[in-house]
Design a protein around this motif. Structure first.
Motif: not given
Length: 468
Positions: A147-152, A425-432, A434-440, A445-446
């Motif tokens: 899944p895309a979330l797994g890629v992220a 890896t844990l703070i949502p706004w720092a995950l943008i 990877a999340a944006a590239i994978c569209n999740v 993800l956090a």
């Protein structure tokens, strides 16, 4: 002041108060820049008693911090500039193309993408690496059943987790913590190796186990890349090089950096020397790619790519400079910024606090290790990862001096904890990224990363107790 037991000077108490304030603001997820600047000013005015000198001291502390960090800012800026021309010319797609042939199952997709992300992040830093890898390998991984979330998760844990927290090649993170702790960069890098391995192995395996469990339960849908993301990805790739040229550079670039690593080992290059070698190599690759890809416009495009790189570098380190400036006052930076105003028996504010703490608190290595993990986690709550690792270095030095050993290990532990929590890896706004590239969703993800990362931190903290 006599012996520096519990009889600490006003400067030392002010430093302690502002460390507590900084931690408090980080817990509340508030920016600490203003607090650090006020702290610098108050330390300066108490030390010098001169308003003009104190105002100048704030500016001089920034100059000192920028001077100390300049090599790190420069190398990251150059690496990002080089990655931009690689993406524009499509070389990144050719570089990862061979790996698309072996990604046939979800397991192969997770571990292949993760390990590639880690390797590329060591040389290019995670944010450019996400862009280099994600756009090409995401559709391949989804076709393989991941899944895309797994890629992220894979890109996130291996890149912003393992690679960024260790930073073995560029050595930006170790330099920050080592400078704050007053020890050589090589000591932090060496001490971090067993901790990085422990954290990385535990976290990625636990994350994969949970991922497979939920895939079997049918929790995930195989997300596809949105048309919007796909169009934006394709839009940046220009028809600048022939297929043969792309293949040539796709082979030349990794070989060049592998030769750099071999040279580091052969000539025992560490810290600034290692950074300079990687940076110089990246500059020549940037120049070569720009001239070959853009031909007559190569000169102008080189400048354009460098501007993009510097914009990224200073955007990342802009919040770090005033924070690092404050913590540099805890060590040798105090004398260079404000002059010789410490007590005659002082060995630097942080070292003095360590001696004072040892006199009043029965410290053990277990207490010191747990404290560094907590401090690192707290400093990472602002979502930067880098903004608080100077504090981790200072506290590591403080406790290392108090218990008489383990400064490098404590500093490395604080660095690893801060970056795993706040570096992406844990703070949502720092995950943008990877999340944006994978569209999740970055929040989802956090949430998925939380339990594996916490388990990894607990195990790594226990291992650190045995290493001191």
């Amino acid at each position: 002041m006599g012996t520096l037991g519990v009889d600490l000077s006003a400067l030392h108490w002010i430093y302690v108060v502002f460390i507590v304030l900084i931690i408090g603001f980080m817990v509340k997820r508030r920016d600490t820049t203003l607090i650090c600047i006020i702290g610098i000013f108050i330390l300066a005015i108490v030390a010098t008693g001169d308003l003009t000198a104190s105002i100048s001291g704030v500016f001089n502390s920034f100059i000192y911090a920028i001077t100390e960090l300049l090599s790190t800012i420069l190398i990251i800026s150059i690496i990002v500039a080089m990655s931009r021309v690689m993406m524009t010319s499509g070389i990144n797609e050719v570089m990862v193309a061979p790996f698309t042939k072996i990604i046939k199952t979800p397991a192969l997709a997770y571990w292949t993408i993760g390990l590639l992300m880690m390797l590329i992040s060591w040389f290019f830093w995670p944010s450019p690496a996400v862009a280099l890898l994600g756009a090409v390998l995401l559709p391949v991984a989804i076709r393989a059943g991941l899944p895309a979330l797994g890629v992220a998760m894979a890109m996130n844990l291996f890149g912003h987790g393992i690679a960024l927290s260790s930073d073995f090649v560029i050595q930006g993170a170790p330099k920050l913590t080592a400078d704050a702790a007053g020890i050589p960069v090589g000591d932090v890098v060496s001490a971090s190796i067993p901790l990085v391995i422990t954290m990385g192995v535990v976290t990625t395996i636990v994350a994969y186990i949970f991922l497979r469990r939920d895939m079997k339960r049918g929790t995930f849908l195989l997300n596809t890349v949105s048309e919007e993301n796909e169009d934006s990805t394709q839009a940046i790739v220009e028809n600048l090089l022939s297929v043969g040229q792309k293949r040539f550079f796709a082979v030349l670039i990794p070989i060049t950096f592998i030769l750099d690593v071999m040279a580091m080992a052969a000539f025992k290059l560490q810290g600034g020397d290692a950074t300079a070698l990687v940076g110089g190599t990246a500059v020549f690759i940037l120049l070569l790619l720009s001239v070959v890809a853009h031909k007559k416009e190569g000169l102008e495009k080189t400048t354009s790519y460098l501007i993009q790189g510097f914009q990224f570098g200073f955007k990342v380190f802009g919040p770090v400079i005033p924070i690092a400036a404050f913590f540099y006052l805890g060590d040798a930076g105090f004398t260079q910024i404000l002059g010789d105003h410490l007590p005659a028996t002082s060995h630097g504010i942080v070292n003095d606090l360590g001696v004072g703490l040892a006199a009043v608190v029965p410290l053990t290595k277990e207490i010191a290790v747990v404290t560094l993990t907590v401090v690192g986690a707290i400093t990472g709550l602002d979502g930067s990862g880098f903004s608080g690792i100077s504090l981790a270095g200072s506290v590591g030095s403080l406790f290392g001096n108090a218990i008489g050993s383990g400064t490098a290990t404590l500093t490395a532990l604080g660095q690893i904890t801060a970056i795993w929590v706040g570096g992406g890896t844990l703070i949502p706004w720092a995950l943008i990224p990877a999340a944006a590239i994978c569209n999740v969703s970055p929040f989802e993800l956090a949430r998925r990363n939380l339990i594996p990362v916490v388990i990894g931190l607990v195990v790594t903290t226990i291992v650190a107790m045995f290493l001191i």
